[in-house]
Write an enzyme that holds these catalytic residues in place. Sequence first.
Site, mmCIF file in Angstrom:
data_model
loop_
_atom_site.group_PDB
_atom_site.id
_atom_site.type_symbol
_atom_site.label_atom_id
_atom_site.label_comp_id
_atom_site.label_asym_id
_atom_site.label_seq_id
_atom_site.Cartn_x
_atom_site.Cartn_y
_atom_site.Cartn_z
ATOM 1 N N ASP A 1 -8.902 -0.094 -7.626
ATOM 2 C CA ASP A 1 -8.368 0.495 -6.396
ATOM 3 C C ASP A 1 -8.847 1.949 -6.329
ATOM 4 O O ASP A 1 -8.509 2.767 -7.185
ATOM 5 C CB ASP A 1 -6.842 0.438 -6.413
ATOM 6 C CG ASP A 1 -6.209 0.895 -5.101
ATOM 7 O OD1 ASP A 1 -6.884 1.594 -4.317
ATOM 8 O OD2 ASP A 1 -5.033 0.568 -4.866
ATOM 9 N N HIS B 1 -8.227 -2.182 -3.672
ATOM 10 C CA HIS B 1 -6.878 -1.858 -3.233
ATOM 11 C C HIS B 1 -6.064 -3.107 -2.908
ATOM 12 O O HIS B 1 -6.522 -3.989 -2.194
ATOM 13 C CB HIS B 1 -6.979 -0.949 -2.000
ATOM 14 C CG HIS B 1 -5.662 -0.452 -1.497
ATOM 15 N ND1 HIS B 1 -4.741 0.166 -2.300
ATOM 16 C CD2 HIS B 1 -5.116 -0.475 -0.250
ATOM 17 C CE1 HIS B 1 -3.680 0.508 -1.584
ATOM 18 N NE2 HIS B 1 -3.881 0.121 -0.337
ATOM 19 N N SER C 1 0.838 -1.200 0.000
ATOM 20 C CA SER C 1 0.000 0.000 0.000
ATOM 21 C C SER C 1 0.877 1.256 0.000
ATOM 22 O O SER C 1 1.653 1.463 -0.932
ATOM 23 C CB SER C 1 -0.957 -0.048 1.191
ATOM 24 O OG SER C 1 -1.892 0.997 1.141
#
Length: 405
Positions: free
Chosen positions: A355, A383, A260
């Site tokens: 995402d 995501h 991330s």
Amino acid sequence: MTDPRTGSRWILGDKFDQVYPHLESINALWKSKWEFPASRSLYPFHDGKYEDFAPIFETLMKKGIHDGYSTEYTAEFLPTCEDLVKKADAAVAEGKKEEGKELYLRACAVYRIARFPYINSKLKEEAYSAQKKAYMKASALFEIPIEDISIPHTAGIASDEGKEVPLYVRLPKGASKSSPAPAILLMCGLDGHRPDNTTRSDEFLARGWASVIVDIPGTADCPADRRDPTSPDRLWTSILDWMQAQGTFDMKRVIAWGLSAGGHNAIRAAHTHADRLAGSVGQGAGTHHFFSRAWLEKAKDHEYPWTALPALTAKFGYPNEEAFLDNAQKDFSLIELGIVNKPSTRLLLINGTHDGLMPIEDSMLMMEYGSPKEARFFTGLLHMGYPPANGSVYPWMEGVMKSVK
């Protein structure tokens, strides 16, 4: 609704303009987004039990506590955490080590959600500290424990950065100076920190790899200057220098994996430390568009559990949200800074095409610069490309490790 660079419609489509329904209230968050993964012990509830979380969220809903950034929210979790730790201590004292380990990890999962979405208060700091203590108690019961190590930040700037870098290190059996182990440098995310990666470090061990797990600048207790876009470079230099000095890591076979917000760091490191990494994985990464006002003003209302702007503003060290929106792209974009024009090590870009936090366009854009890249995108997934993404990451890393001569 369009990519400001090309004028094309965002791949996210109509979702780009939507306020995702879970943001309406704590009730909506639990019922529409979090109850299912909690019932299956899936991220972000991994290692946890539904029975630990359901009563807490029922109380939050009854009391109308909707703001995850608040101390009122965090406080509701702590009695359950403390009770689980007490039960774990008692189980271990009675020789029930497996039961104790499970209870410690359950406590860690509750502490994790208590400190979500960002450590922005003394109470959340205390929750993270307690999570780390419980996690080390659990780790002591692993067949191969995780070492909690602080190393000198030798490349840091003394006046602006902390002197030590906290790491979680796990070496496979048999690793030694005469038989050094390949290693994964795992760069954590905005809300996922060092104690949240047991399954990944288990996967590394199963392949004979060591793990070095680190929090990224602007999160948890990372010492790097969050406002300086070059501070991650110094952080990786300190860590890689330390690893090399130990002699137990095979420095020809070190792969970085950024998760991330950590994906941005992994992509940057693939270029700044190309000669020191065998490969790098940027998963769910923001590289350019992510830092733009055009994206962020909408993305703040997408899939993050609460609006993402307060956490992102603090993570990148801006005094307020407007300053972040105005300056983040010129300050941190890997294109604006010219990082992507450098040669890179082998780099895997991986994400879901829908995402809503880090646009898939940011991964695609990397293909247009510098060295050729590799990618695996998952159509329609959110995501990080979960749940199937890791099934592509591990084989890719195995291939990189085998390819090193």
